[in-house]
Design an enzyme around this catalytic site. Sequence first.
Site, PDB file in Angstrom:
ATOM      1  N   HIS A 227      -2.066  -8.078   4.834  1.00 57.99           N
ATOM      2  CA  HIS A 227      -0.642  -7.728   4.789  1.00 57.99           C
ATOM      3  C   HIS A 227      -0.378  -6.451   3.983  1.00 57.99           C
ATOM      4  CE1 HIS A 227      -0.022 -11.766   6.422  1.00 57.99           C
ATOM      5  NE2 HIS A 227      -0.820 -12.193   5.471  1.00 57.99           N
ATOM      6  N   CYS A 228      -1.323  -5.528   4.022  1.00 57.24           N
ATOM      7  CA  CYS A 228      -1.176  -4.233   3.320  1.00 57.24           C
ATOM      8  C   CYS A 228      -0.863  -4.439   1.843  1.00 57.24           C
ATOM      9  CB  CYS A 228      -0.084  -3.383   3.977  1.00 57.24           C
ATOM     10  SG  CYS A 228      -0.406  -2.946   5.680  1.00 57.24           S
ATOM     11  N   ASN A 229      -1.480  -5.462   1.246  1.00 54.97           N
ATOM     12  CA  ASN A 229      -1.204  -5.759  -0.156  1.00 54.97           C
ATOM     13  C   ASN A 229      -2.505  -6.153  -0.852  1.00 54.97           C
ATOM     14  OD1 ASN A 229      -0.127  -6.956  -2.632  1.00 54.97           O
ATOM     15  ND2 ASN A 229       1.846  -6.905  -1.572  1.00 54.97           N
TER      16      ASN A 229
ATOM     17  N   THR B 244       0.813  -1.215   0.000  1.00 55.89           N
ATOM     18  CA  THR B 244       0.000   0.000   0.000  1.00 55.89           C
ATOM     19  C   THR B 244       0.848   1.268   0.000  1.00 55.89           C
ATOM     20  OG1 THR B 244      -0.163  -0.175   2.411  1.00 55.89           O
ATOM     21  CG2 THR B 244      -2.012  -1.020   1.127  1.00 55.89           C
TER      22      THR B 244
END
Length: 811
Positions: free
Chosen positions: A427-429, A131
């Site tokens: 996982h901020c993805n 992100t």
Amino acid sequence: MADFFKEFSDQYGYDGKIDQIREKEYPQLKDAIYLDHAGTTTYAQSTLNSFHSDLSKTLYGNPHSKSPSSQLSTDRVNNVRARILKHFDANPDHYTVIFTANATSAIKLVGETFPWEKGATSFRYLREAHTSLLGLRSYAAESEVREIKPMTEDEIELDLQARDKHSLHHQNPHFHNDIPQIEFEGQTDGVPIINSGVTYNLFAYPAQCNFSGMRFPLDWTQKMKRILNTQNQKVLVLLDAAAYTTTSPLSLAETENSPDFVVVSFYKLFGYPTGLGALILKRELSPILKKRYFGGGTVTAVFWNMNWQYFHEELWGRYEDGTINFLDIIALDHAFNASDSLYKDFTHIRSHVTSLNQYLHRSMVQLRHWNSAPLCVINSDRDFSDSCQQGPIINFNLKRADGSWIGYNEVETLASANGIHVRTGGHCNPGSVARWMQVTPDDIENKSCHDDRDIVNGKPVGALRVSLGAMSTIDEIFVWIDFLKTLFVESEPPIAKFKGFNDIAHDFYDKFLGSSISNGTREKSQLELEIITLFPIKSCHGYVVHDSVSWPLTSQGLLYDREWMIVNSENGQALSQKKYPRMALIRPKVLIDEGVLQIKASGQAPLRIALEDYPENISSTSICSSSRVFGESIDALYYTNSKINEWFSNFLGLSCILARQPKQNQENPENMNIRRRFIKPHLKASATAPLSLSNESPFLLISKSSVNDVNEKIRESGKKEIETDCFRGNFVVRGAFRFEEDEWSVIRIGGQAFKIIGPCRRCYMVTVNQTTGEKTSEPYATLRKHRNFNVNGFFCLPDSYECSAKMEITK
């Protein structure tokens, strides 16, 4: 173990030194199975010792001065800059290091300084980007660029191939990759105003996906510059190397074919120092970067009442606003020393973790249920034996033998209970989640990152991740595989769960507690209400109602049940036993005859609060957002009495405040705008059914027979039995068959009927011993193994919502 060493003895363990390294350098790992090195690796003891010794003997001053201590700091910082460039084989004539707070700050600095051009610049990024890279879209959109385009790996390769074929027919013999010579229109502030006639485009991607561990071609930079650059168009490449460099060397020796911007995070490399990252930047970009804000030592001359300033000539001096984190930078020097001493260089680390990751991947893929269905679904299509393709990460989801998904929150909870550290979620993805989970915007429209919903519309909305580091061992791998085998592999077909009246075809029946029920499949059973418990203060110990006492009902539960809560005074979040198990030792008791809430705890003088004492200070607070249950904000009344708040703060060891839910009085105009809580939508109840401070429902029903069955399984495993109160039920009934409650639809307690509105989803709080405040793995582990569906008990609700304080429940 023998098969592992036979295959990987040349790669694993640093010539047999790994066990010695672990024991001497990483005592913090002694009782832990740490599998979250992609989140952060951990620090070496020698780093801390040498840094402490350095600080004890040396005076370091603020670098923005010429005093001896300041100059010493400056020299040390500059030496570390040089060391970082050497670590990445970067020529100091071509690259410089700009220190930032972390890798995200380094990416943000690129966005702030990039020469975005309205209607002309193209910004492209890889789908699997973190992100932090996606955040660059905001700068691009604000600048109204020509194109913002996410791309898959295949799309990038196909685009390069197509353009390469086209460029072969239109080659320019005078082509070069260099930044063009700049014609300066002015230089009043020390930064040139550009008139180059060149449009700069940006391509951003990770060298390694932080979600899946998949690695992407490092030669994309060379290809893009060769194929896409023209005299009027230049592609600049931003490489997110934060995940890649944790276990692998990265060389920037070929400057022309290397990225223009490289971001790194040092706690991911060494565990310590934290709060320190860097942007490794090509010096040739200096003329085109835009300096906007300035502060501290970034200017060498400035006047207070004129829009005039002159910026530092060195790039790092121009862009490091304010005083840098110079002590952590000096600590980084010690971290480099420790790493070099322990592991020599990162090629040895890469070999070590690749051997472990290859074996781990193979072992997880081989885990099968009784019907040969795989347990693990791996979210990567790479060759795990090739470190050029795959980093030391395994991202995965689990499936039952019947093909249904196992929620990642349940796996993480059990792992934590067994001392295993893993990571779960998106996982901020978001690109990787969309790719591997097939998640759409509709699926996540009402989901937040920290809620407990891990399966939406029949598919997971995140995954589990285990990741390895320089000090990982094969013993940790064996523990992890055994954990999965023991708790999640189904070795035999499931036994049909108990059906209360399985020979009678109906979906709805009444269960009268205290009455005899007979049928053709079993003997008569006498059911009794054994215990009534209320929990006056949310997440604290329960108060068991005496046998001789009847207890009033309200429209939102037992009178005074979960009417108070303890709130963190710093962030307004309600505290939970999941994070603060010591809360179980706080014992509230409602003395109705005296009109008092009495609160006791070991080492504390009893606290007495009048039941009619409603604080006047109303504030907004978050319910359970910190414990990942149902993050929501409500209005609550805060006690301002320092004696009350200090009582809880002293016992729990953190600054906190006692709060109370406002009165449910619709006739009072002051209450009309107070935010209320209602039963959660996934339960079979009216959306307007009121709720106190409990998480989901006013009442929780537990069967003593089912608890006894769980204890029997726990005894068979050689572990200590659990008490019924760990399930924190309001009603405990006895006399039913084990898990007979799975089939109940309605119960009647005295004259009051209650609908069963849904199961209580299993959570980690049941592992807290309500007498000692200690956490264990039970009963969670046994429930997971023998009760395949995620239920702790059942929520119930009065059949009529006209309950008032006049209605009572009697045992």
